[in-house]
Design an enzyme around this catalytic site. Structure first.
Site, PDB file in Angstrom:
ATOM      1  N   LYS A  10      -1.284  87.102  36.580  1.00 59.02           N
ATOM      2  CA  LYS A  10      -1.522  88.382  35.897  1.00 59.02           C
ATOM      3  C   LYS A  10      -0.231  89.189  35.983  1.00 59.02           C
ATOM      4  O   LYS A  10       0.100  89.739  37.034  1.00 59.02           O
ATOM      5  CB  LYS A  10      -2.647  89.178  36.570  1.00 59.02           C
ATOM      6  CG  LYS A  10      -3.011  90.417  35.768  1.00 59.02           C
ATOM      7  CD  LYS A  10      -3.702  91.480  36.568  1.00 59.02           C
ATOM      8  CE  LYS A  10      -2.774  92.421  37.271  1.00 59.02           C
ATOM      9  NZ  LYS A  10      -1.911  93.253  36.392  1.00 59.02           N
TER      10      LYS A  10
ATOM     11  N   CYS B 208      12.238  97.179  46.006  1.00 61.59           N
ATOM     12  CA  CYS B 208      11.655  97.209  47.358  1.00 61.59           C
ATOM     13  C   CYS B 208      12.727  97.035  48.429  1.00 61.59           C
ATOM     14  O   CYS B 208      12.474  97.298  49.597  1.00 61.59           O
ATOM     15  CB  CYS B 208      10.585  96.144  47.496  1.00 61.59           C
ATOM     16  SG  CYS B 208      11.283  94.493  47.518  1.00 61.59           S
TER      17      CYS B 208
HETATM   18  P1  NAD Z   1       1.036  98.348  42.263  1.00 66.66           P
HETATM   19  O1  NAD Z   1       0.464  98.099  43.606  1.00 66.66           O
HETATM   20  O2  NAD Z   1       0.657  99.588  41.567  1.00 66.66           O
HETATM   21  O3  NAD Z   1       0.616  97.154  41.272  1.00 66.66           O
HETATM   22  C1  NAD Z   1       0.840  95.806  41.610  1.00 66.66           C
HETATM   23  C2  NAD Z   1      -0.201  94.950  40.889  1.00 66.66           C
HETATM   24  O4  NAD Z   1      -1.492  95.270  41.372  1.00 66.66           O
HETATM   25  C3  NAD Z   1      -0.219  95.164  39.379  1.00 66.66           C
HETATM   26  O5  NAD Z   1      -0.325  93.917  38.750  1.00 66.66           O
HETATM   27  C4  NAD Z   1      -1.425  96.044  39.160  1.00 66.66           C
HETATM   28  O6  NAD Z   1      -2.038  95.793  37.916  1.00 66.66           O
HETATM   29  C5  NAD Z   1      -2.352  95.678  40.303  1.00 66.66           C
HETATM   30  N1  NAD Z   1      -3.136  96.833  40.788  1.00 66.66           N
HETATM   31  C6  NAD Z   1      -2.742  98.137  40.833  1.00 66.66           C
HETATM   32  N2  NAD Z   1      -3.700  98.892  41.383  1.00 66.66           N
HETATM   33  C7  NAD Z   1      -4.729  98.066  41.689  1.00 66.66           C
HETATM   34  C8  NAD Z   1      -6.015  98.257  42.292  1.00 66.66           C
HETATM   35  N3  NAD Z   1      -6.447  99.457  42.692  1.00 66.66           N
HETATM   36  N4  NAD Z   1      -6.801  97.183  42.470  1.00 66.66           N
HETATM   37  C9  NAD Z   1      -6.394  95.958  42.086  1.00 66.66           C
HETATM   38  N5  NAD Z   1      -5.191  95.722  41.506  1.00 66.66           N
HETATM   39  C10 NAD Z   1      -4.363  96.750  41.317  1.00 66.66           C
HETATM   40  O7  NAD Z   1       2.619  98.209  42.399  1.00 66.66           O
HETATM   41  P2  NAD Z   1       3.730  98.495  41.290  1.00 66.66           P
HETATM   42  O8  NAD Z   1       3.824  99.956  41.066  1.00 66.66           O
HETATM   43  O9  NAD Z   1       3.539  97.609  40.109  1.00 66.66           O
HETATM   44  O10 NAD Z   1       5.041  97.984  42.046  1.00 66.66           O
HETATM   45  C11 NAD Z   1       5.805  98.794  42.901  1.00 66.66           C
HETATM   46  C12 NAD Z   1       5.493  98.497  44.342  1.00 66.66           C
HETATM   47  O11 NAD Z   1       5.771  97.131  44.629  1.00 66.66           O
HETATM   48  C13 NAD Z   1       6.361  99.296  45.308  1.00 66.66           C
HETATM   49  O12 NAD Z   1       5.554  99.750  46.359  1.00 66.66           O
HETATM   50  C14 NAD Z   1       7.377  98.274  45.804  1.00 66.66           C
HETATM   51  O13 NAD Z   1       7.924  98.551  47.065  1.00 66.66           O
HETATM   52  C15 NAD Z   1       6.539  97.038  45.819  1.00 66.66           C
HETATM   53  N6  NAD Z   1       7.366  95.828  45.795  1.00 66.66           N
HETATM   54  C16 NAD Z   1       7.455  95.115  46.949  1.00 66.66           C
HETATM   55  C17 NAD Z   1       8.236  93.980  46.983  1.00 66.66           C
HETATM   56  C18 NAD Z   1       8.374  93.187  48.245  1.00 66.66           C
HETATM   57  O14 NAD Z   1       8.873  92.087  48.201  1.00 66.66           O
HETATM   58  N7  NAD Z   1       7.947  93.705  49.382  1.00 66.66           N
HETATM   59  C19 NAD Z   1       8.926  93.576  45.831  1.00 66.66           C
HETATM   60  C20 NAD Z   1       8.795  94.326  44.669  1.00 66.66           C
HETATM   61  C21 NAD Z   1       8.001  95.461  44.657  1.00 66.66           C
END
Ligand code: NAD
Length: 502
Positions: free
Chosen positions: A182, A291
């Site tokens: 997804k 991140c």
């Molecule tokens: P997000 O958590 O909002 O979304 C990530 C995924 O989860 C998306 O596909 C989204 O559709 C889904 N999602 C969102 N809310 C949800 C819910 N309530 N229930 C189920 N699924 C849900 O994250 P984002 O804004 O897309 O990405 C940014 C975040 O990712 C930042 O916190 C960043 O630090 C983190 N990140 C971490 C790494 C790592 O390796 N640690 C790498 C890249 C990004």
């Protein structure tokens, strides 16, 4: 003409890839908007649970033959995929700039890093090998084999729409599993293009599937009995409270790579010009939506007199702020531009709220991102300039919480010990950097700091594809990490065979 040609000229109507076929979804469609000009460049479906279930059912069926396909044949698919990705390198990079906002150089870097995952996964015949011992007991031989498990789910974040999903998918498929991915609904186009190339590379129907959508698809994935494991990258609340918890309840393998608040520790003996230049890409690269971005700079004055310490802190604050104020902003496809927009207006508003918090908490606003220039005339809704706060203390929310934008806090510490204590008091543990010319300080920092990725005179401590991508505390939930040997173990079950011949 400064702006590169756009590969998307009219809005795309995105579909799902199920059993090797591109199919329309019955779900509602939402716009994917280019944040640099607010034009819709695609419509993405918010697919239904039934569509997800269908994709899993076909993937499960495809697994039977795929796991019986010799690893070398699977590796050949990776070689072909790599060639196709190289052939489309520039188009793939420009798409990232259009759907995410990052600069074309950042996109090209992301494309390169993503392709490296496919290159490393092509080594699966050796990566997947087990081991053996003859005469483990008298006349008895024992060996370990690694077997794929079935269907895995991949949940992607918005900030690296091309690279992050490739931390997992090529390894899952090369080990003989099937994936249902997804993409982030905010910028799904890159993964549609990758999946088109995966089909062209000869990866069989049902092995690599895409189901677009939002949280309903995530929930369906977490509950589905035929999903053996889930790879998630995204924010901590979703990764920890939704994905990791539910995978525990439903007995799935899980990797949840989550949020971050990374510290850069600047020692008084550091090479200051090189450190400041490195900090610019670390703090503001990818518009701070990374991140591994550093967001707290701790200026350490260990060994300096009181007067020298004041002057040192002032110098760093001034040089950092001056360099940040020179960053050129605009559309990522404009090659003059060094920083693009944020992904959307909501993300911009959130960061503006942190500027207000910083002021309320008593930090000094040295550079206000709300005031900025662009290299050309265009909608400013998603743009925000670099923000720099000095006189920040570790307890302030701007130093504690993930802001995820072009937002820098400058703190100070008397000793490296004090700086490490600050890092340990923060809930996250994704990455930390030290800038120094002292091997002793560098080693001590590497030894003691509780973070998964450590940079020594490196601003973005991003592990290459053949090393695992670490993360500790609130930045990671799970056991095995993405990439390298660990991801091969994640995607395989170890089976031990003990044999004796009478
Ligand atoms: P997000 O958590 O909002 O979304 C990530 C995924 O989860 C998306 O596909 C989204 O559709 C889904 N999602 C969102 N809310 C949800 C819910 N309530 N229930 C189920 N699924 C849900 O994250 P984002 O804004 O897309 O990405 C940014 C975040 O990712 C930042 O916190 C960043 O630090 C983190 N990140 C971490 C790494 C790592 O390796 N640690 C790498 C890249 C990004």
């Amino acid at each position: 003409m400064a702006i590169l040609e756009e590969p998307i000229t009219s809005p795309l109507r995105l579909q799902n890839l199920i059993n090797g076929e591109w199919v329309d979804s019955e779900g509602r469609m939402v716009d994917v908007v280019n944040p640099a000009n607010l034009q819709a460049i695609a419509q993405v479906p918010i697919s239904t649970k039934q569509e997800f279930d269908q994709a899993v059912a076909f993937a499960k069926e495809a697994f039977y033959d795929w796991r019986r396909t010799p690893p070398l044949a699977r590796a050949r698919c990776m070689f072909r995929l790599k060639e196709l990705l190289e052939k489309n390198f520039e188009e793939l990079s420009r798409i990232q700039s259009m759907e995410h906002g990052k600069t074309i150089d950042e996109s090209r870097g992301e494309t390169r890093r993503g392709i490296e995952m496919v290159e490393v996964a092509a080594g699966i015949p050796t990566l997947m090998m087990g081991y053996n011992l003859e005469d483990a007991a008298s006349g008895i031989d024992e060996y370990l084999i690694r077997q794929p498990l079935g269907v895995f789910g991949i949940i992607c974040p918005f900030n690296f729409p091309f690279m992050v999903p490739l931390w997992f998918a090529p390894f899952a498929v090369a080990t003989g599993n099937c994936v249902v991915m997804k993409p982030s609904s905010e910028d799904p186009i890159s993964q549609i293009k990758v999946a088109e190339l995966a089909v062209e590379a000869g990866i069989p129907d049902g092995v690599w599937s895409i189901v677009n959508g939002g949280r309903d698809i995530v929930n369906a994935m977490l509950d589905h009995p035929d999903i053996k494991g889930v790879c998630f990258v995204g924010s901590t609340p979703v990764g920890r409270d939704v994905v990791y918890r539910r995978c525990g309840e439903t007995g799935k393998r899980v990797i949840a790579q989550c949020g971050a608040k990374n510290f850069a520790v600047l020692m008084p003996d550091a090479d200051i010009p090189k450190t400041i230049a490195t900090c610019m890409t670390s703090f503001f690269g990818n518009t701070g939506q990374r991140c591994l971005a550093n967001s707290n700079l701790v200026v350490v004055d260990e060994g300096l007199s009181k007067g020298e310490a004041e002057a040192f802190y002032e110098r760093i604050v001034n040089e950092f702020t001056t360099a940040a104020s020179k960053i050129k902003m605009g559309y990522g496809l404009d090659e003059r531009v060094q920083m693009g927009p944020l992904r959307d207006q909501g993300k911009r508003a959130r960061i503006v709220s942190y500027i207000e918090k910083g002021l309320a908490e008593g930090a000094t606003l040295k550079l206000d991102g709300r005031i900025f220039e662009l290299v050309d005339e265009r909608p400013r809704d998603c743009f925000l300039g670099p923000t720099v706060f000095s006189d920040v203390t570790p307890q302030m929310s701007i130093a504690q919480e993930e802001v995820f934008g072009p937002f820098a806090c400058i703190l100070r510490a008397r000793t490296m010990d004090e700086a490490i204590d600050m890092i340990h008091a923060n809930p996250f543990g994704n990455s930390a950097s030290i800038f120094t010319t002292s091997g002793k300080w560098a080693r001590e920092f590497q030894y003691r700091t509780e973070c998964g990725n450590i940079g020594i005179n490196i601003g973005i401590a991003a592990p290459m594809a053949f090393f695992p991508f670490g993360g500790m505390k609130d930045s990671f939930f799970g056991d095995l990490h993405g990439q390298g040997q660990e991801i091969v173990r994640f995607f395989t079950e170890s089976k031990v065979v003990i044999q004796r011949w009478f």
